[in-house]
Motif scaffolding. Structure first.
Motif, PDB file in Angstrom:
ATOM      1  N   GLY A   1       0.768  -1.014  -0.061  1.00 25.27           N
ATOM      2  CA  GLY A   1       0.252   0.229   0.053  1.00 25.27           C
ATOM      3  C   GLY A   1       0.534   1.015  -0.082  1.00 25.27           C
ATOM      4  N   LYS A   2       0.536   2.579  -0.369  1.00 23.97           N
ATOM      5  CA  LYS A   2       1.081   3.665  -0.652  1.00 23.97           C
ATOM      6  C   LYS A   2       0.334   4.761  -0.544  1.00 23.97           C
ATOM      7  CE  LYS A   2       4.291   5.706  -3.916  1.00 23.97           C
ATOM      8  NZ  LYS A   2       5.136   5.441  -5.268  1.00 23.97           N
ATOM      9  N   PHE A   3       0.177   5.856  -0.333  1.00 17.85           N
ATOM     10  CA  PHE A   3       0.085   7.100   0.890  1.00 17.85           C
ATOM     11  C   PHE A   3       0.895   8.481   0.202  1.00 17.85           C
ATOM     12  CE2 PHE A   3      -2.966   9.953   2.214  1.00 17.85           C
ATOM     13  CZ  PHE A   3      -3.676  10.340   1.985  1.00 17.85           C
TER      14      PHE A   3
ATOM     15  N   SER B   1      -2.395  14.404   2.162  1.00 15.65           N
ATOM     16  CA  SER B   1      -2.836  14.642   3.266  1.00 15.65           C
ATOM     17  C   SER B   1      -3.226  16.281   3.699  1.00 15.65           C
ATOM     18  CB  SER B   1      -1.579  13.977   4.195  1.00 15.65           C
ATOM     19  OG  SER B   1      -0.913  15.068   5.319  1.00 15.65           O
ATOM     20  N   GLY B   2      -4.161  15.796   4.117  1.00 17.73           N
ATOM     21  CA  GLY B   2      -4.359  17.559   4.631  1.00 17.73           C
ATOM     22  C   GLY B   2      -3.197  18.164   5.687  1.00 17.73           C
ATOM     23  N   LYS B   3      -2.597  17.428   6.191  1.00 20.08           N
ATOM     24  CA  LYS B   3      -1.853  17.890   7.368  1.00 20.08           C
ATOM     25  C   LYS B   3      -0.281  18.757   6.275  1.00 20.08           C
ATOM     26  CE  LYS B   3       0.472  19.461  10.973  1.00 20.08           C
ATOM     27  NZ  LYS B   3       1.126  18.556  12.313  1.00 20.08           N
TER      28      LYS B   3
ATOM     29  N   THR C   1      -2.470  14.649  11.157  1.00 21.06           N
ATOM     30  CA  THR C   1      -1.449  14.358  11.142  1.00 21.06           C
ATOM     31  C   THR C   1      -0.436  14.591   9.992  1.00 21.06           C
ATOM     32  OG1 THR C   1      -2.397  12.495  11.985  1.00 21.06           O
ATOM     33  CG2 THR C   1      -1.897  14.655  13.298  1.00 21.06           C
ATOM     34  N   MET C   2       0.558  14.083  10.164  1.00 20.55           N
ATOM     35  CA  MET C   2       1.314  12.944   8.649  1.00 20.55           C
ATOM     36  C   MET C   2       0.779  11.505   9.058  1.00 20.55           C
ATOM     37  SD  MET C   2       3.254  15.436   6.582  1.00 20.55           S
ATOM     38  CE  MET C   2       4.296  15.245   6.191  1.00 20.55           C
TER      39      MET C   2
ATOM     40  N   ILE D   1      -9.570   5.564   1.565  1.00 22.80           N
ATOM     41  CA  ILE D   1     -10.774   6.429   1.867  1.00 22.80           C
ATOM     42  C   ILE D   1     -10.180   7.819   0.683  1.00 22.80           C
ATOM     43  CG2 ILE D   1     -12.278   7.959   3.111  1.00 22.80           C
ATOM     44  CD1 ILE D   1     -12.227   4.715   2.836  1.00 22.80           C
ATOM     45  N   HIS D   2      -8.767   7.817   1.153  1.00 24.09           N
ATOM     46  CA  HIS D   2      -8.745   9.432   0.741  1.00 24.09           C
ATOM     47  C   HIS D   2      -7.492   9.407  -1.107  1.00 24.09           C
ATOM     48  CE1 HIS D   2     -10.583  10.776   4.635  1.00 24.09           C
ATOM     49  NE2 HIS D   2     -10.952  11.316   3.748  1.00 24.09           N
ATOM     50  N   LEU D   3      -7.795   8.392  -1.779  1.00 25.55           N
ATOM     51  CA  LEU D   3      -7.640   8.693  -2.077  1.00 25.55           C
ATOM     52  C   LEU D   3      -8.196   8.061  -4.080  1.00 25.55           C
ATOM     53  CD1 LEU D   3      -3.831   6.064  -2.527  1.00 25.55           C
ATOM     54  CD2 LEU D   3      -4.762   9.047  -2.802  1.00 25.55           C
TER      55      LEU D   3
END
Length: 463
Positions: free
Chosen positions: A374-376, A381-383, A444-445, A461-463
């Motif tokens: 997995g990779k993000f 990222s919001g932070k 947060t990071m 969720i965020h991708l």
């Protein structure tokens, strides 16, 4: 004097071992030829981070407008003041170790320590006088120094090691860094950030070659974007120091190339300090610059132990400290598990930072695992967006069959502070689903670890 434990060397392995021994009721002494804290506190980990912080502050000033802040004029680096601050930080840390020695009633014996027969340490003081000290247990923690190659002999002026690199009398206008491990990359980043023209020469095909390939390639792009010239699959054949500038002859895949620089920094690893400490006389076995020990750092000679850079395992401060504690607790009769060297975090403190633990993707596959990766990216990222630090990513690797957390690889702002979460998770045998269901604070990071784990299982969720 008679002691239960004498530790030769007061670096992060030696002084930590001494403190733990004292805590366990053992009468303890430390032998140190230079400054308490060893290379790490005085000439390594700590003062380099002080230099890197100065570089980071300078970069903030140069990019203040990106955060809506106007600064009249331009920031100027006072190199002498930067170095002075770094030395002050190191001195403060060394004084802190002095305090810890007194607090724990540990005797500090100044001089060069040498094994002299069973249970005896000979200490040669700076004035040449010698004294003998007895101990039931002697721990060797003599550390390492900058490694030299035959064709890259350090003169301390034009061809230097890490020690001179953090204490130069003036800022060089140009520098060639040979080697792209943590030491080489950190100094390359520091000097480039404050205006030195920097070229990094790496023998292997990727910089930071111990890291996951994706991290290496991302860091290469980031550093090149900052203005650092990077030459991989290249070898320094020789250096001509006869002129005002060093002429560095580099063999590349395309042929020979000559680089000119004021200073050449040799950052091709460390050599262990085994000379003159009595190994041969006492029969302690060593091979290829490493003392041979078991899982509890016992040598082949009863009552003699070795920890830190001079034994197997990663040459890192936190590894030496852990080894010192493990060694002493075993001496004291406590139940202690051997250190898992596959769960040791590695960090490089350039910008963006690099941090990793466990298997790389390539190593996991070679070990026979069927894996989920997995990779993000921090761009999601919001932070990271709020901090203006969207560069980099978190990559996680799990065993597809049982969900075992095999490894994590990060590049980005403050990731050296984030990696401990993964080290702890792996120590506790946490699975991928456990990570996904562990609620992380927002924004947060560190959310990137949870999101990367979710990505591995198709739940991001965020991708």
């Amino acid at each position: 004097m008679n002691y239960d434990v004498i530790v030769i060397g007061s670096g992060p392995g030696g002084y930590v071992a001494a403190i733990r021994a004292s805590q366990l009721g053992l009468k303890t002494a430390v032998v140190e030829r230079e400054s308490l804290g060893g290379i790490c506190l005085n000439w390594g980990c700590i003062p380099t981070k002080a230099l890197l912080k100065s570089a980071q502050v300078f970069e903030y000033l140069n990019h203040a407008a990106d955060y809506g802040i106007k600064i009249e004029g331009q920031g100027v680096v006072d190199f002498e003041a930067v170095v002075k601050r770094s030395r002050g930080v190191a001195d403060g840390m060394s004084k802190g170790v002095q305090f810890l020695m007194k607090k724990n009633k540990i005797d500090v014996i100044n001089g060069f320590g040498k094994l002299k027969g069973k249970g005896v340490v000979e200490v040669k003081a700076n004035d040449g006088s010698t004294t003998d000290h007895q101990a039931k247990h002697i721990i060797l923690a003599t550390g390492g120094r900058s490694r030299e190659l035959p064709n890259l002999k350090q003169d301390g002026v034009k061809i230097i090691g890490y020690r001179q690199a953090m204490n130069l009398p003036k800022q060089p206008k140009s520098m060639v860094v040979v080697g792209s491990g943590a030491i080489g990359i950190e100094f390359a980043y520091f000097y480039n950030s404050i205006g030195t023209k920097v070229t990094v020469v790496e023998f292997l095909g990727d910089i930071v070659p111990l890291e996951d390939e994706e991290v290496s390639k991302q860091l290469n792009r980031s550093l090149k974007k900052q203005g650092i010239n990077i030459m991989t699959s290249s070898t320094v054949e020789s250096v001509d120091t006869s002129g005002d500038l060093c002429k560095v002859n580099v063999k590349t895949e395309k042929g020979m190339e000559v680089l000119e620089a004021e200073v050449v920094l040799s950052a091709i690893g460390i050599s262990t300090n085994l000379e003159g400490i009595g190994l041969e006389e006492t029969g302690v076995k060593f091979d290829k610059g490493k003392v041979l020990v078991d899982d509890y750092y016992r040598t082949n000679i009863e009552g003699i132990y070795a920890i830190g850079d001079i034994v197997k395992g990663q040459a890192l401060a936190h590894v030496a400290s852990a080894e010192g504690i493990t060694c002493v607790e075993k001496i004291a009769g406590l139940h202690v598990d051997p250190i898992n060297y596959n769960n040791i975090p590695g960090c490089t403190y350039c910008s963006p930072e690099v941090a990793s633990v466990g298997y790389t993707e390539k190593a996991a596959r070679e070990a026979g695992y069927e894996i989920k990766v997995g990779k993000f990216p921090f761009s999601a990222s919001g932070k990271a967006s709020a901090a203006g630090a969207k560069e980099g990513f978190v990559k996680v690797i799990f065993d597809a069959k049982y969900g075992e957390f095999l490894g994590a690889h990060m590049i980005g702002a403050n990731v050296t502070e984030m990696i401990a979460e993964v080290v702890t998770a792996r120590k506790l045998e946490t699975t991928g689903h456990d990570v996904i269901k562990t609620v992380h604070p927002h924004p947060t990071m560190s959310e990137a670890i949870m999101e990367a784990a979710a990505d591995a299982y198709g739940e991001v969720i965020h991708l």
